[in-house]
Scaffold this motif. Structure first.
Motif, short mmCIF file in Angstrom:
data_model
loop_
_atom_site.label_atom_id
_atom_site.label_comp_id
_atom_site.label_asym_id
_atom_site.label_seq_id
_atom_site.Cartn_x
_atom_site.Cartn_y
_atom_site.Cartn_z
N ASP A 126 0.83 -1.21 0.00
CA ASP A 126 0.00 0.00 0.00
C ASP A 126 0.87 1.26 0.00
N ARG A 127 1.99 1.22 0.69
CA ARG A 127 2.91 2.37 0.66
C ARG A 127 3.43 2.58 -0.75
N ASP A 128 3.70 1.46 -1.41
CA ASP A 128 4.16 1.52 -2.79
C ASP A 128 3.10 2.16 -3.69
N THR A 129 1.86 1.74 -3.48
CA THR A 129 0.75 2.29 -4.28
C THR A 129 0.60 3.78 -4.02
N LEU A 130 0.64 4.19 -2.75
CA LEU A 130 0.50 5.60 -2.41
C LEU A 130 1.61 6.41 -3.06
N HIS A 131 2.83 5.87 -3.01
CA HIS A 131 3.97 6.55 -3.61
C HIS A 131 3.72 6.80 -5.10
N SER A 132 3.29 5.75 -5.76
CA SER A 132 3.05 5.84 -7.20
C SER A 132 1.94 6.85 -7.52
N LEU A 133 0.87 6.84 -6.73
CA LEU A 133 -0.25 7.74 -7.00
C LEU A 133 0.16 9.19 -6.76
N LEU A 134 0.85 9.45 -5.66
CA LEU A 134 1.29 10.82 -5.37
C LEU A 134 2.21 11.33 -6.47
N GLU A 135 3.08 10.46 -6.93
CA GLU A 135 4.01 10.85 -7.99
C GLU A 135 3.25 11.24 -9.25
N ARG A 136 2.22 10.46 -9.56
CA ARG A 136 1.46 10.75 -10.79
C ARG A 136 0.68 12.06 -10.64
N VAL A 137 0.17 12.34 -9.44
CA VAL A 137 -0.64 13.54 -9.26
C VAL A 137 0.22 14.79 -9.17
N PHE A 138 1.30 14.72 -8.39
CA PHE A 138 2.00 15.95 -8.04
C PHE A 138 3.36 16.13 -8.71
N MET B 1 2.41 -1.81 -7.30
CA MET B 1 2.51 -1.42 -8.71
C MET B 1 3.64 -2.18 -9.39
N ARG B 6 9.62 -0.70 -3.12
CA ARG B 6 10.83 0.14 -3.15
C ARG B 6 10.59 1.39 -2.32
N THR B 7 9.47 1.44 -1.58
CA THR B 7 9.10 2.68 -0.93
C THR B 7 9.19 2.55 0.58
N LEU B 12 8.83 7.92 1.35
CA LEU B 12 7.44 8.29 1.23
C LEU B 12 7.19 9.63 1.93
N LEU B 15 8.37 12.34 -0.38
CA LEU B 15 7.43 12.59 -1.47
C LEU B 15 6.17 13.30 -0.96
N SER B 19 4.67 16.66 -2.29
CA SER B 19 3.29 16.69 -2.77
C SER B 19 2.47 17.76 -2.06
N GLY B 118 -3.91 17.34 -11.79
CA GLY B 118 -3.16 16.19 -11.31
C GLY B 118 -4.10 15.06 -10.94
N ARG B 121 -5.77 13.17 -13.77
CA ARG B 121 -4.95 12.22 -14.53
C ARG B 121 -5.21 10.79 -14.05
N LEU B 133 -6.35 5.50 0.95
CA LEU B 133 -5.03 5.47 1.57
C LEU B 133 -4.81 6.72 2.43
#
Lengths: 141, 141
Positions: A126-138, B1, B6-7, B12, B15, B19, B118, B121, B133
């Motif tokens: 879930d941390r990985d998912t949050l990281h990926s989502l935040l990166e895509r948004v911001f 993902m 890796r997070t 986190l 990031l 964010s 953002g 997207r 989350l």
DNA sequence: TATTGTTATACTCTATAACTATA
DNA sequence: TATAGTTATAGAGTATAACAATA
């Protein structure tokens, strides 16, 4: 997470606002525990990644260049940073964290227990998912 | 993902800091477009959910009660809010958004285009996931 | 001419302490 | 006695404008 999407953009922005408030409150409290304001703490956090010119600092913190003078003045008076002349451009001053500045910056991050505990409630995935989502948004544009 | 997590928490938090900085910058710019400071904008945003006593506002914005007096003074002078005596406790003043205050608050949110774009997207399902989350990290305890 | 950093100025935010009017 | 809101005060953040040094 549920079969029915219930999160329109407005509600998500509302939650983002609440999350930001919680994070910012945690950060402000942590900075205050080292007798620093939030702006001073933010400047230190940016400098923890490496030295930066006054102008670059102002850009990163999205404030006017004239503000940086006072903020860095106060941090320098406490021995947390120092100004160094740039070798390549005599107009430029690079701001560098001192060893004490590094210690204080790390102490602030260590003190952000509310945010840290919130993140540690998530599984690694879930941390990985949050990281990926935040990166895509911001971050990505 | 990805198959490999890796997070770690430190990355986190970094990031998250970036964010929320982006979100805050977007909000500050939007508030400035209505000639309001970030603190004034935050107060309006809280009041958009409904009236609140001065003390309750200060608690929500995590600032001292004495600060609210000045912030609400300036908003009231511009006709964006008004103070009303509480019927149940004569010490208490409830702060209420005026119609103009509602208009301005909605205009601020509408102006937050960087954040909105953002978020847009993401797919509806990803927005749902992000909502869940954030709630687990910052709201539930 | 343009840019970097600083200074001067005015306004806002912020916490602390002291005050008043209620409870 | 305790609480809600205000005032006074001082330090800090903020933007604007003007300046000296350098590019």
């Amino acid at each position: 997470m549920t079969g029915t999407p219930r999160t329109d953009t407005g509600r998500l922005m509302e939650l983002l606002s609440v999350s930001l408030g919680a994070y910012y409150g945690d950060f402000t409290l942590a900075a205050a525990s080292e007798n620093l304001t939030a702006s001073q703490g933010k400047a230190l956090t940016v400098l923890r990644r490496g030295p930066a010119a006054m102008r670059s600092l102002a850009d990163t913190l999205t404030c006017d260049a004239s503000n940086m003078t006072g903020i860095i003045d106060r941090l320098e008076k406490r021995g947390l940073v120092r100004r160094e002349p740039s070798p390549s451009d005599r107009r430029v001053k690079n701001v560098v964290l001192t060893a004490e500045g590094e210690r204080v910056t790390d102490a602030i991050r260590a003190r952000m227990s509310a945010t840290r505990e919130g993140l540690e409630r998530l599984s690694a995935q879930d941390r990985d998912t949050l990281h990926s989502l935040l990166e895509r948004v911001f971050v990505s544009q």
